[in-house]
Scaffold this motif. Structure first.
Motif, PDB file in Angstrom:
ATOM      1  N   PRO A 120       1.454   8.659   7.745  1.00  0.00           N
ATOM      2  CA  PRO A 120       0.631   7.925   8.712  1.00  0.00           C
ATOM      3  C   PRO A 120       1.210   6.526   8.930  1.00  0.00           C
ATOM      4  O   PRO A 120       1.720   5.903   7.987  1.00  0.00           O
ATOM      5  CB  PRO A 120      -0.737   7.839   8.044  1.00  0.00           C
ATOM      6  CG  PRO A 120      -0.615   8.425   6.686  1.00  0.00           C
ATOM      7  CD  PRO A 120       0.781   8.870   6.467  1.00  0.00           C
ATOM      8  N   LEU A 130       5.396  -0.177   6.049  1.00  0.00           N
ATOM      9  CA  LEU A 130       6.135   1.064   6.313  1.00  0.00           C
ATOM     10  C   LEU A 130       7.376   0.837   7.182  1.00  0.00           C
ATOM     11  O   LEU A 130       8.457   1.375   6.883  1.00  0.00           O
ATOM     12  CB  LEU A 130       5.192   2.083   6.980  1.00  0.00           C
ATOM     13  CG  LEU A 130       5.792   3.449   7.304  1.00  0.00           C
ATOM     14  CD1 LEU A 130       6.415   4.097   6.069  1.00  0.00           C
ATOM     15  CD2 LEU A 130       4.747   4.382   7.917  1.00  0.00           C
ATOM     16  N   THR A 157      -3.603  -3.372   8.017  1.00  0.00           N
ATOM     17  CA  THR A 157      -4.951  -2.796   7.900  1.00  0.00           C
ATOM     18  C   THR A 157      -5.383  -2.775   6.439  1.00  0.00           C
ATOM     19  O   THR A 157      -4.550  -2.796   5.522  1.00  0.00           O
ATOM     20  CB  THR A 157      -4.977  -1.361   8.446  1.00  0.00           C
ATOM     21  OG1 THR A 157      -4.126  -0.556   7.618  1.00  0.00           O
ATOM     22  CG2 THR A 157      -4.518  -1.306   9.897  1.00  0.00           C
TER      23      THR A 157
HETATM   24  C1  FAD Z   1       6.436 -10.812   5.220  1.00  0.00           C
HETATM   25  C2  FAD Z   1       5.335  -9.985   4.614  1.00  0.00           C
HETATM   26  C3  FAD Z   1       4.554 -10.537   3.613  1.00  0.00           C
HETATM   27  C4  FAD Z   1       3.538  -9.802   3.031  1.00  0.00           C
HETATM   28  N1  FAD Z   1       2.801 -10.374   2.034  1.00  0.00           N
HETATM   29  C5  FAD Z   1       1.799  -9.681   1.483  1.00  0.00           C
HETATM   30  C6  FAD Z   1       0.976 -10.245   0.453  1.00  0.00           C
HETATM   31  O1  FAD Z   1       1.127 -11.419   0.070  1.00  0.00           O
HETATM   32  N2  FAD Z   1      -0.004  -9.470  -0.085  1.00  0.00           N
HETATM   33  C7  FAD Z   1      -0.220  -8.174   0.320  1.00  0.00           C
HETATM   34  O2  FAD Z   1      -1.110  -7.525  -0.202  1.00  0.00           O
HETATM   35  N3  FAD Z   1       0.525  -7.620   1.290  1.00  0.00           N
HETATM   36  C8  FAD Z   1       1.511  -8.325   1.878  1.00  0.00           C
HETATM   37  N4  FAD Z   1       2.259  -7.749   2.867  1.00  0.00           N
HETATM   38  C9  FAD Z   1       1.962  -6.350   3.248  1.00  0.00           C
HETATM   39  C10 FAD Z   1       0.847  -6.285   4.285  1.00  0.00           C
HETATM   40  O3  FAD Z   1      -0.401  -6.655   3.713  1.00  0.00           O
HETATM   41  C11 FAD Z   1       0.714  -4.864   4.848  1.00  0.00           C
HETATM   42  O4  FAD Z   1      -0.068  -4.983   5.975  1.00  0.00           O
HETATM   43  C12 FAD Z   1       0.086  -3.800   3.982  1.00  0.00           C
HETATM   44  O5  FAD Z   1       0.674  -3.677   2.727  1.00  0.00           O
HETATM   45  C13 FAD Z   1       0.234  -2.437   4.619  1.00  0.00           C
HETATM   46  O6  FAD Z   1      -0.722  -2.302   5.613  1.00  0.00           O
HETATM   47  P1  FAD Z   1      -0.327  -1.680   6.990  1.00  0.00           P
HETATM   48  O7  FAD Z   1      -1.594  -1.424   7.709  1.00  0.00           O
HETATM   49  O8  FAD Z   1       0.692  -2.519   7.650  1.00  0.00           O
HETATM   50  O9  FAD Z   1       0.273  -0.241   6.546  1.00  0.00           O
HETATM   51  P2  FAD Z   1       1.617   0.487   6.935  1.00  0.00           P
HETATM   52  O10 FAD Z   1       2.786  -0.386   6.695  1.00  0.00           O
HETATM   53  O11 FAD Z   1       1.505   1.101   8.287  1.00  0.00           O
HETATM   54  O12 FAD Z   1       1.576   1.687   5.867  1.00  0.00           O
HETATM   55  C14 FAD Z   1       1.799   1.429   4.487  1.00  0.00           C
HETATM   56  C15 FAD Z   1       1.775   2.766   3.723  1.00  0.00           C
HETATM   57  O13 FAD Z   1       0.456   3.279   3.686  1.00  0.00           O
HETATM   58  C16 FAD Z   1       0.366   4.561   4.337  1.00  0.00           C
HETATM   59  N5  FAD Z   1      -0.901   4.520   5.060  1.00  0.00           N
HETATM   60  C17 FAD Z   1      -1.274   3.559   5.957  1.00  0.00           C
HETATM   61  N6  FAD Z   1      -2.539   3.771   6.348  1.00  0.00           N
HETATM   62  C18 FAD Z   1      -2.968   4.878   5.692  1.00  0.00           C
HETATM   63  C19 FAD Z   1      -4.205   5.579   5.672  1.00  0.00           C
HETATM   64  N7  FAD Z   1      -5.261   5.173   6.379  1.00  0.00           N
HETATM   65  N8  FAD Z   1      -4.285   6.667   4.886  1.00  0.00           N
HETATM   66  C20 FAD Z   1      -3.247   7.083   4.134  1.00  0.00           C
HETATM   67  N9  FAD Z   1      -2.058   6.447   4.095  1.00  0.00           N
HETATM   68  C21 FAD Z   1      -1.926   5.361   4.884  1.00  0.00           C
HETATM   69  C22 FAD Z   1       1.597   4.637   5.219  1.00  0.00           C
HETATM   70  O14 FAD Z   1       1.994   5.982   5.462  1.00  0.00           O
HETATM   71  C23 FAD Z   1       2.608   3.874   4.383  1.00  0.00           C
HETATM   72  O15 FAD Z   1       3.122   4.705   3.373  1.00  0.00           O
HETATM   73  C24 FAD Z   1       3.287  -8.467   3.470  1.00  0.00           C
HETATM   74  C25 FAD Z   1       4.045  -7.912   4.512  1.00  0.00           C
HETATM   75  C26 FAD Z   1       5.059  -8.654   5.083  1.00  0.00           C
HETATM   76  C27 FAD Z   1       5.875  -8.041   6.189  1.00  0.00           C
END
Ligand code: FAD
Length: 292
Positions: free
Chosen positions: A30, A37, A111
């Motif tokens: 997803p 991701l 998210t």
């Molecule tokens: C520069 C940078 C700094 C960051 N710093 C931090 C920080 O300080 N602290 C922190 O916590 N995070 C940090 N993050 C990560 C950020 O919070 C991400 O948003 C989070 O880890 C993943 O959320 P996403 O919605 O982007 O998921 P995605 O990147 O789209 O997915 C992440 C993973 O989860 C799976 N997945 C997503 N949604 C679902 C669902 N509903 N059900 C099952 N599987 C799913 C996907 O398949 C993938 O494997 C950082 C990211 C960046 C780029």
């Protein structure tokens, strides 16, 4: 770097997404906010054959409450959670924590479900869900199940979810009377992943003694860690300086086996746990007292 080739699907409903995940099995992933991701795919650390984009599925993005629980849809953006008034009232620990996650641009896309499913041991939300005693609802084409946060995180970037399952909702018990909370972390720069973080949620009884203490730590192992010994040392005690000191020592010396890496030594992480646990407990108990 560019990602390896992949098939791309953009369902409009949860049922369509689950059917696509069932059809493509472990080869599909997803796509939520893409903030973890997509970089992983660009570095070819992840090479899914198919992406099922959840961004058009409106039914997965909501914040609701029935009085007893706060319910968040898996696709609710981190920034939406941060700015929501019901969250601030019913789960203020979450509101306090959100600004520590990355930067606003990332929280605008990232998210709540994506962060929990990703299960980074340095992420804030997994530890906060442990402190809040949340349940995570996962679903595939055949069934829905609710997993306590304490059973959800199974290792480094691993969870109890099976291929084909989606994290659809998070259920958080509403804040109780006489309860307090606090979150603190140390990172080299604001927005970086934390070297160590501590989340606390405490509830006092009518005499002012600690009835419930929940303490969860991040960046101290391969998954978020519940500080079990620290919690039980506080239960039934008046929250005195001595009781808090004993809890800090239990957390730092017994509840964790932190790694040494390029960011911090194990010894330094233990010291951070000692200091941050003291700070969150002082704040959480003071807030609980003022909520008497
Ligand atoms: C520069 C940078 C700094 C960051 N710093 C931090 C920080 O300080 N602290 C922190 O916590 N995070 C940090 N993050 C990560 C950020 O919070 C991400 O948003 C989070 O880890 C993943 O959320 P996403 O919605 O982007 O998921 P995605 O990147 O789209 O997915 C992440 C993973 O989860 C799976 N997945 C997503 N949604 C679902 C669902 N509903 N059900 C099952 N599987 C799913 C996907 O398949 C993938 O494997 C950082 C990211 C960046 C780029």
């Amino acid at each position: 770097m560019k990602p390896a080739p992949f098939a791309y699907f953009r369902p409009h409903t949860l049922d369509e997404a689950l059917a696509l995940l069932a059809e493509h099995g472990a080869d599909a992933k997803p796509l939520a906010g893409g903030q973890s991701l997509i970089p992983a795919m660009n570095f070819r650390l992840a090479t899914p054959a198919a992406l099922v984009d959840l961004n058009l599925i409106g039914e997965l993005s909501y914040i609701r409450t029935d009085g007893e629980t706060l319910q968040l849809g898996g696709m609710t953006r981190q920034r939406t959670v941060e700015q929501n008034e019901s969250v601030a009232r019913l789960a203020p620990l979450l509101t306090e924590t959100m600004p520590s996650i990355a930067h606003p641009a990332i929280r605008n896309r990232g998210t709540i479900g994506g962060s929990l499913a990703h299960a980074d041991p340095a992420a804030e939300l997994p530890a906060v869900m442990l402190a809040l005693d949340a349940s995570l609802v996962v679903q595939n084409t055949r069934r829905q199940r609710s997993i306590p946060a304490g059973d959800f995180f199974s290792g480094l970037f691993s969870t109890a979810m099976e291929p084909g399952e989606l994290l659809t909702a998070i259920r958080i018990p509403s804040r109780q009377p006489r309860s307090g909370f606090a979150f603190r972390e140390i990172s080299r720069r604001h927005g970086d992943f934390a070297l160590v973080g501590v989340a606390a949620a405490v509830t006092l009884d009518a005499t002012g003694a600690c009835r419930v203490a929940r303490l969860a730590l991040l960046s101290v192992g391969d998954r978020p860690v519940v500080a079990e010994q620290a919690q039980s040392s506080l239960r039934g005690q008046m929250p005195t300086v001595e009781a808090m000191e004993a809890a800090c020592a239990a957390a730092a010396d017994h509840d964790i086996d932190p790694p040494s890496d390029i960011h911090a030594s194990a010894r330094y992480r233990r010291q951070l746990v000692r200091v941050l646990t003291r700070r969150v407990l002082e704040t959480a108990f003071a807030r609980a007292r003022s909520a008497l």
